[in-house]
Write an enzyme that holds these catalytic residues in place. Structure first.
Site, PDB file in Angstrom:
ATOM      1  N   SER A 160      32.757  38.662  37.907  1.00  0.00           N
ATOM      2  CA  SER A 160      32.403  37.578  38.824  1.00  0.00           C
ATOM      3  C   SER A 160      31.208  38.037  39.647  1.00  0.00           C
ATOM      4  O   SER A 160      30.933  39.245  39.749  1.00  0.00           O
ATOM      5  CB  SER A 160      33.585  37.276  39.752  1.00  0.00           C
ATOM      6  OG  SER A 160      33.186  36.504  40.863  1.00  0.00           O
ATOM      7  N   TYR A 172      40.392  40.075  45.464  1.00  0.00           N
ATOM      8  CA  TYR A 172      39.565  39.519  44.389  1.00  0.00           C
ATOM      9  C   TYR A 172      38.279  40.317  44.189  1.00  0.00           C
ATOM     10  O   TYR A 172      38.010  40.810  43.086  1.00  0.00           O
ATOM     11  CB  TYR A 172      39.238  38.049  44.676  1.00  0.00           C
ATOM     12  CG  TYR A 172      38.456  37.407  43.559  1.00  0.00           C
ATOM     13  CD1 TYR A 172      39.073  37.054  42.370  1.00  0.00           C
ATOM     14  CD2 TYR A 172      37.091  37.175  43.683  1.00  0.00           C
ATOM     15  CE1 TYR A 172      38.361  36.483  41.327  1.00  0.00           C
ATOM     16  CE2 TYR A 172      36.364  36.599  42.656  1.00  0.00           C
ATOM     17  CZ  TYR A 172      37.001  36.260  41.480  1.00  0.00           C
ATOM     18  OH  TYR A 172      36.280  35.697  40.453  1.00  0.00           O
TER      19      TYR A 172
END
Length: 313
Positions: A160, A172
Site C-alpha cells: 500500500s 496497517y
C-alpha cells in the site's frame, strides 16, 4: 526530445505486451478472494484462461466465487492467521499443481482495522492487523515457495502507499512497511532461482478493507474506552475533527479499482513485470512525493492535516 519520448513509449509498450507463453496451463494462487481485489483478480484471470486457485476466508465467499466463474477456478478455505490452515492449504495446492509447480502466488489477504491515533489503540489492536497483513503473508509465502521455485514463477505481494509513508496510526501502516521490507529482501534472495517478486502499492481505493461498520460508531468505541485522563488530553473537539477527516478520506476513496486489478494481472502475465506498481493518481502525485521528501518536510505537511489536541504546546 521527441525521439527519446518515442523510444520510451516503445520500450514501455514492449514490456506491457511481452507476455508469458502457455498462460492457460499456469496455476495462480490468490489469498483473500471473498471480495475486493482478490475476488476481481480471480475472475479476470479465469476470463484470460488461466488456472486459478482461490483462497477464501469463508465458505460463503468460496461458494459465491465458484458459482460466478468456471471450472478453471478451484477454491479452498484459508485463515492466514492460523498455521494449521496454511499447512492444509499448502498440501491442497501441492495436490493441484503437481510437478508443474505454482506460477504465481498473490498475497492479497488483508485488513485495515482497527486504525486511529496510536495512543487510542491496544497491543491487541495492532496484533490483529499485523497477524493478517504481515505475519500471515510471510508464513503463506514460506510454505508456497518450493512450488513457486519449481515453476520459476513469481510472488506478488499486496502492499500500500501506507507502506511508503505512515499516514495513519495503528497496525496497517506498520504491517505494510513490513511487507515492503520482506518483499525487498526475498526478491534479492530469489533472483538466482529465476523467481520474481512484485509489490503492489495502491493509493486510496474503496474496498471491503475499510469495514462495514459505520466509521463514526467505530471511532466512538475507541474513544469511549480510553481513560478519562487520555480523553482530556485530546479533547472532544479533537475526536470530532479527527473522525470528520477520516470520513473525508473514505468519501474520496477511488471506487474504480480496475487499475489495481490490471497491475496485479500484469505482474502475473508479463515476461518483464515491474518491481513496484503504484495504481492511483494519489499514489503518484501525493504519497510517493511525500515518501521521497526530507522527513521534516513530510512531517510538516502531514501535521497540518491532523487536528490540534486540547493539551497541545
Amino acid at each position: 526530445m521527441a525521439a527519446l519520448t518515442d523510444l520510451s513509449f516503445m520500450y514501455r509498450w514492449f514490456k506491457n505486451c511481452n507476455l508469458v507463453g502457455n498462460l492457460s496451463e499456469k496455476y495462480v494462487f490468490i489469498t483473500g478472494c471473498d471480495s475486493g481485489f482478490g475476488n476481481l483478480l480471480a475472475k479476470q484471470l479465469v476470463d484470460r484462461g488461466m488456472r486459478v486457485l482461490a483462497a477464501c476466508f469463508t465458505e460463503e465467499g468460496a461458494q459465491k466465487l465458484q458459482q460466478d466463474t468456471s471450472y478453471r477456478l478451484q477454491t479452498t478455505l484459508l485463515d492466514v492467521t492460523k498455521s494449521e490452515s496454511i499447512k492444509a492449504a499448502a498440501q491442497w495446492l501441492r495436490d493441484q499443481v503437481g510437478e508443474q509447480g505454482l506460477w504465481a502466488l498473490v498475497n492479497n489477504a488483508g485488513v485495515g482495522l482497527p486504525s486511529g491515533p496510536n495512543e487510542w489503540l491496544t497491543k491487541e489492536d495492532f496484533v490483529k492487523v499485523i497477524n493478517v497483513n504481515l505475519v500471515g503473508l510471510i508464513e503463506v509465502t514460506l510454505h508456497m515457495l518450493p512450488m513457486v521455485k519449481r515453476a520459476r514463477g513469481r510472488v506478488i505481494n499486496m502492499s500500500s502507499c501506507g507502506g511508503l509513508v505512515a499516514v495513519i496510526g495503528g497496525g496497517y501502516c506498520v504491517s505494510k512497511f513490513g511487507v515492503e521490507a520482506f518483499s525487498d529482501s526475498i526478491r534479492r534472495e530469489l533472483h538466482y532461482f529465476g523467481v520474481k517478486v512484485c509489490i503492489i502499492e495502491p493509493g486510496n481505493y474503496r474496498t471491503a478493507i475499510l469495514g462495514k461498520e459505520n466509521l463514526e460508531s467505530r471511532m466512538r468505541k475507541l474513544w469511549e474506552r480510553l481513560p478519562q485522563e487520555t480523553r482530556d488530553s485530546y479533547g472532544e473537539e479533537y475526536f470530532r475533527n479527527y473522525t470528520d477527516k477520516l470520513k473525508n478520506i473514505m468519501q474520496v476513496a477511488e471506487p474504480r479499482v480496475r487499475d489495481v486489478i490490471n497491475s496485479m494481472e500484469h505482474a502475473i502475465v508479463s515476461r518483464s513485470p515491474r518491481i513496484r506498481y503504484n495504481p492511483g493518481l494519489d499514489a503518484k502525485l501525493l504519497y510517493i512525493p511525500l515518501a521521497k521528501l526530507p522527513t521534516p518536510v513530510t512531517d510538516f505537511i502531514l501535521s497540518r492535516y491532523l487536528p490540534r489536541p486540547a493539551d497541545s504546546v
